[in-house]
Design a protein around this motif. Sequence first.
Motif, PDB file in Angstrom:
ATOM      1  N   VAL A  37      57.573 118.365  40.746  1.00 20.12           N
ATOM      2  CA  VAL A  37      57.784 120.013  40.161  1.00 20.12           C
ATOM      3  C   VAL A  37      57.030 121.126  41.758  1.00 20.12           C
ATOM      4  O   VAL A  37      55.690 120.263  41.932  1.00 20.12           O
ATOM      5  N   ILE A 162      64.226 127.723  40.021  1.00 17.27           N
ATOM      6  CA  ILE A 162      63.768 128.488  38.971  1.00 17.27           C
ATOM      7  C   ILE A 162      62.258 129.793  39.374  1.00 17.27           C
ATOM      8  O   ILE A 162      62.340 129.516  39.932  1.00 17.27           O
ATOM      9  N   THR A 277      58.418 132.801  33.552  1.00 14.01           N
ATOM     10  CA  THR A 277      59.335 131.582  34.408  1.00 14.01           C
ATOM     11  C   THR A 277      58.456 130.241  34.270  1.00 14.01           C
ATOM     12  O   THR A 277      59.333 129.423  33.730  1.00 14.01           O
ATOM     13  N   ALA A 281      60.686 127.346  32.882  1.00 14.05           N
ATOM     14  CA  ALA A 281      60.889 125.755  33.878  1.00 14.05           C
ATOM     15  C   ALA A 281      60.668 125.018  32.349  1.00 14.05           C
ATOM     16  O   ALA A 281      61.619 123.663  32.257  1.00 14.05           O
ATOM     17  N   LEU A 299      62.058 119.869  40.149  1.00 11.90           N
ATOM     18  CA  LEU A 299      61.821 121.329  39.518  1.00 11.90           C
ATOM     19  C   LEU A 299      61.336 121.970  40.109  1.00 11.90           C
ATOM     20  O   LEU A 299      60.309 121.837  40.832  1.00 11.90           O
ATOM     21  N   VAL A 301      60.072 125.324  41.265  1.00 12.58           N
ATOM     22  CA  VAL A 301      59.310 127.054  41.046  1.00 12.58           C
ATOM     23  C   VAL A 301      58.863 128.033  40.990  1.00 12.58           C
ATOM     24  O   VAL A 301      58.324 127.431  41.744  1.00 12.58           O
TER      25      VAL A 301
END
Length: 551
Positions: A37, A162, A277, A281, A299, A301
């Motif tokens: 992440v 995202i 947000t 996620a 991911l 973010v």
Amino acid sequence: MNLRYVFQAAFLLLALDASAQKKSTSSQPIPRPKLVVGIVIDQMRWDYLYRYQDRYTDGGFKRLLNEGFTAENTNIDYVPTVTAIGHSTIYTGSVPSIHGIAGNDFIIQSTGKSMYCTEDTASKTVGSPSKAGEMSPRNLLSNTMTDELKLATNFRSKVIGIAIKDRGGILPAGHSADAAYWFDDQTGNWITSTYYMNELPQWVQNFNNQKLPKKYLDQNWKTLFPLDTYLQSEKDDSRFEAKFSGTTAPVFPHETSSMYDRDFSILRTTPQGNTITLDMARAAIENEKMGQRDITDFLAVSLSSTDYIGHRFGPNSIEAEDTYLRLDRDLSAFLSYLDSKVGKGAYTVFISADHGAAHNPNFLTSHNIPSGIFPTSAVTKELNAYLAQEFKQERLVLSLMNYQISLNNSLIEKNRLDEDAIKKACIKHLQKRADIAYVVDMEAASQASIPQGLKEKIINGYNRERSGAVQIILKPGYYSGSSTGTTHGTWNPYDTHIPFVLMGWGVKHGSTNRPTGMTDIAPTISALLRIQAPNGNVGKPVTEALLNEVR
């Protein structure tokens, strides 16, 4: 020789050969985390890790520092320092000269046309009737560490980006992402583009159906603590801050429940923009089973609201302090979610920032610190008037966007004017200004009589097709922008010194104060994942952050 021993030896050799073949054809998983992440906190100055630390919880920023590794002296390797370039550089390990994202907006020098970083009219909006989805990563010229993970796993890894800002979700996710999602002001929905898909997944539709923007805005924005306890900030009613439209002063509480009658854009400038947000996620992890399969997922973010709040209120506002205290709690909850869903020690998380932010010049001046505002529009007019006298031609300068002089190259070519003479005239004229430190011909930056570090930043930031011909370097404390709030974009430490903290699988606990760069982030994560660095990478891995067995 006894035939029995011959047969026994032959049988043993056959058994060993069969065992070797079995081992060679069986799948031996490469040691990697289940999930990576990457969290980019838009406009987070490095010192925010410590400025509000006395009221951070144990589970957010403090946990990242106490359990992870922090590269304390990480700086941006180029100018100008803006969102699109920062996100691109973090994920490519490259610089605008190579990856081609030369600004949030930049001018195509051959045509004079302004281009938005993720603009793509060939892609259409998915999830809204607005045009906010006409976006893609096609303007990014190099690939990303997320692309390299895809290549390394034969595209079995899932990659999703995202962010409230389209560029914050699109550019980190790379060219081969499964999806990127961003926020649509008109509907309050998370949307995407036909570059990725033709219809939103059902889980995204379900997420949108919760109407979370309305829920969060109806709560209004009140401080977590009593106003008089925000000791790191100016008073609440400060002349250095900009108020919300329709209000009389920039003071708490901010009645956001009355600010979204036409659209939901106000959510961007509240801490709840970060909250939603991270909600999104979690939904992606949950519904796409990210980190819960037999392959590593990624991911990406980006938390955009810190930037919007910073621009409006500045780094010395109670709004900024309250935002980071709330973000700390949101991060704590998100890390706890990763512990339970993916498994503590099974994922790797890193945080960084796309750029920092300056103190408001009027605030600095009130404390006798040299500073000021560079009047870009007035200087552009003044410069064009001077050049018109010298070369008998109007509007030879198109723009001073990104602190660069973009010349009207079509006009110069049409009238067979001397481009070098025009550049020299620009430099000579602007060097007389009291707010400018240097004016540098981009093509001759290596020979300029300026500090070596500035040369490197200018050269790294110069893309011949998309950057201006002349770079303007303002004096410390000066920027182009509003008299309230703040902005960024310069070479100074307040804009370039960013956090880089890693925690989790494959990461040591510790820190380093040796110089590291934003370009070092991608090769560090690539080394952790045992994948090739991105194809435009110029950075080096921060090996001190990695456990010995990972290096």
